[in-house]
Structures are given as C-alpha cells and as structure tokens.
Write a protein that holds these residues in place. Sequence first.
Motif, mmCIF file in Angstrom:
data_model
loop_
_atom_site.group_PDB
_atom_site.id
_atom_site.type_symbol
_atom_site.label_atom_id
_atom_site.label_comp_id
_atom_site.label_asym_id
_atom_site.label_seq_id
_atom_site.Cartn_x
_atom_site.Cartn_y
_atom_site.Cartn_z
ATOM 1 N N ARG A 74 0.779 -1.248 0.057
ATOM 2 C CA ARG A 74 -0.114 -0.009 0.065
ATOM 3 C C ARG A 74 0.758 1.195 0.064
ATOM 4 O O ARG A 74 1.923 1.385 0.637
ATOM 5 N N HIS A 172 3.166 -12.674 -6.007
ATOM 6 C CA HIS A 172 2.088 -12.695 -5.295
ATOM 7 C C HIS A 172 1.456 -14.299 -5.515
ATOM 8 O O HIS A 172 0.349 -14.433 -5.365
ATOM 9 N N ASP A 244 -1.395 -10.493 7.600
ATOM 10 C CA ASP A 244 -1.230 -9.449 6.523
ATOM 11 C C ASP A 244 -0.010 -8.301 6.811
ATOM 12 O O ASP A 244 -0.612 -7.295 6.972
ATOM 13 N N GLU A 305 5.436 -12.682 0.285
ATOM 14 C CA GLU A 305 5.734 -11.597 -0.739
ATOM 15 C C GLU A 305 7.026 -10.745 -0.359
ATOM 16 O O GLU A 305 7.163 -9.734 0.073
HETATM 17 C C1 BGC Z 1 -2.361 -7.647 0.655
HETATM 18 C C2 BGC Z 1 -3.638 -7.761 1.064
HETATM 19 C C3 BGC Z 1 -4.640 -7.902 0.001
HETATM 20 C C4 BGC Z 1 -3.875 -8.910 -0.963
HETATM 21 C C5 BGC Z 1 -4.579 -8.693 -2.480
HETATM 22 C C6 BGC Z 1 -1.823 -8.880 -0.001
HETATM 23 O O1 BGC Z 1 -0.509 -8.560 -0.445
HETATM 24 O O2 BGC Z 1 -1.488 -7.393 1.831
HETATM 25 O O3 BGC Z 1 -4.185 -6.836 2.100
HETATM 26 O O4 BGC Z 1 -5.897 -8.083 0.221
HETATM 27 O O5 BGC Z 1 -2.748 -8.974 -0.945
HETATM 28 O O6 BGC Z 1 -5.178 -10.031 -2.604
#
Ligand code: BGC
Length: 341
Positions: A74, A172, A244, A305
């Motif tokens: 973010r 991801h 998370d 990640e």
């Molecule tokens: C984020 C989550 C998000 C997801 C999306 C992650 O890397 O930190 O908050 O919902 O990605 O699929």
Amino acid sequence: MSYSVKEFGSNEEKVVLSNSYLQIEVSTLGATLVSLRLLRTQDHRDIVCGMKDAEGYLAHDKYFGACVGRIAGRIDQGRFTLNEKEYQLPQNNNGNSLHGGIHGFDRKHFTYEVMQEGEVGSIILQYTSVDGEEGYPGTVDLTVTYRLDHNRMSIDYSAVSDQDTIINMTNHSYFNLEGHTSSTILDHSLRVDSNELLMIDEDSCPRGNRLQVESTPFDFRCEKKIRECIEQDHEQLRLGNGIDHFFIFTTDQDQITLRSPDSKVALHVSTDQVGANIYSANYLDGSDIGKENIAYPQRCAICLETQNYSNDINIHEDATCILRKGDTYSSHTTYTFEVEE
Ligand code: BGC
C-alpha cells in the motif's frame, strides 16, 4: 529441461517450463506464475492457486501468482512526494493505492523469450511501463526472469527508468504445499527469521510503527503451525483479518521455511530483499473459481511476498523504493523445494 507454449485466451500465452523436479507455467499476462508442479510428489501436485485462463485473471483482483508493481503493498492515500513533486495514484483499496493501482503490472502484457543452458532453463519476460502510467513518473523497462535449476525456482526483477521514480516488486503466489485443491494452510508450519514487523492500521496500511514479535502470536523465529498464530487474540490479527504484515528479516538468506502438515514437502525461501509481506489469504471467500474449478476459500494458501519496506515512500525521506534515473533496480528470490519421496 523442456518447454512448450500454449494459448491462454485474450491474446495471451502461457509458457510451460520443466525439468525433472519442477514444472512451471508462466503467463504473458502479468508475468504470472499460473502453476508450479512438484514432479517428485506422487500426484505431481500443483502448489499455487491460479485461474484457468487470462479471462479468469482479468475478472479477479486477488493477484494470484502475479508479478506485482510498480509498488507492491500500500501507499498511504495513494499519495507520495518525490523530488518535491506530489503524485496522486489511483486509490483502489480503502483510500490507499494497492499493488500498483487499478491497472498494475498484473494486468499488462509481457513479451518473453526462453533460454536453456544445460539443465537450467529461464523464461525472461519484458514490459515497458510508460511515464505517467497509473500515476507513476518515468518510463520503466522491467525484466522478470523465472529460472529453474534442479529443485529450485528463482524469480528476478530488474528495472531501469528514464526519470527518478519508485519501484518495489514482488511475486504474489498463494502457496499450499498439499496442493492448490487443499482448503487450508492452518496446519502448515512456518518459520520466519524476523524479530519485528510493521504494524498496520484499520485500513491495513503500515505507517512506520513496529512490533517486536517476541511474546506475540507473530513470533515465527522457531517453526510453528500457522494455526498457533491465527487462532490467538491480538489486535494486529484483528486489523489484518489474519496475518497480513510486513516482517523485517534479521538475516540475509534462507529467511523463510514453509512445511506441509505431514512434513513431506518443504519450501525454503531465500532473498536479497529486506523483508516479506506475509498474507494468509484472509480476503479469499470461495468466490474465486480457479483451475480445475476449485473455489478458493479463506486461508487456503499463504503468500510470501518478498520485497522492500511497505509504504516506505511516506515513512522515510531516503526511501528504499526510490529508483534514480540511470540506476538499476534489482530483486532476487529463490524458492527451493524438498520432497520426501
Ligand atoms: C495484501 C492484502 C490484499 C491482498 C490482495 C496482499 O498482499 O497485503 O491486504 O488483500 O494482497 O489480494
């Protein structure tokens, strides 16, 4: 080592690369890891979640296996200042910008070539992101390389820009070492070489506060079941709807181990990045129908990640994600698989 290329719909293709240990499928859409099969398991199990075709990826926003950029994670309010100029990015997640915006790299078409040198094979994907794309400055030339070498897959990112800009890439993939058809990772064991993580606020955005993991559910310095963390009561677990969080590494190699419940399959992650956002698939809810018509429920997989600090551009003046004109950004992560045969 062998490879083939298949149609993937929407004018995209997927490249299938295998050796005797691993088989990967990588899509030209988003340089996405569509599948990763462990060929030394009885069932040749595929251990990453993914969609059947390009349309599937375009219809969902869960970033299954995607190459995420320009900025993974973010950016607070989608706003940042670089060289005294303010930039506004699309606010696609609770007022913040997430994973490169609405049309991040996961939605872009990459060109590719395949290279084979003896037992080592690579898929090299390339994308040029023009100045101003999704609000970011500078034209960025990005190369993503997936490489198979025996029981090891590595992912490398390399980028240059014609202006100062910001970049922080990650992959991801949602891993489940029992196979992507398995419904939970709660009984997988996890080890993370990390003493502290970045705390998040109500909107899941880290703003610089750190939490020492000692005596908290987030202490993964010794391998333990993911369930032992998630089933505890902690404000940070409530805010994240599970794990998370960005874990800051204390070591510079072999930072993460993930192990299947029967201990027969292990994944060791080693990276040159400072940490990883670890995400326990908190926002999957069974509505995404993937490969083999599997509905992916909450906590069916875990994302590891590896990347640079999240939201760093709004926290540190000399943020780690700044890429100066003429410099080269690079990131290297290896995923080593051990299978008890
Ligand atoms: C984020 C989550 C998000 C997801 C999306 C992650 O890397 O930190 O908050 O919902 O990605 O699929």
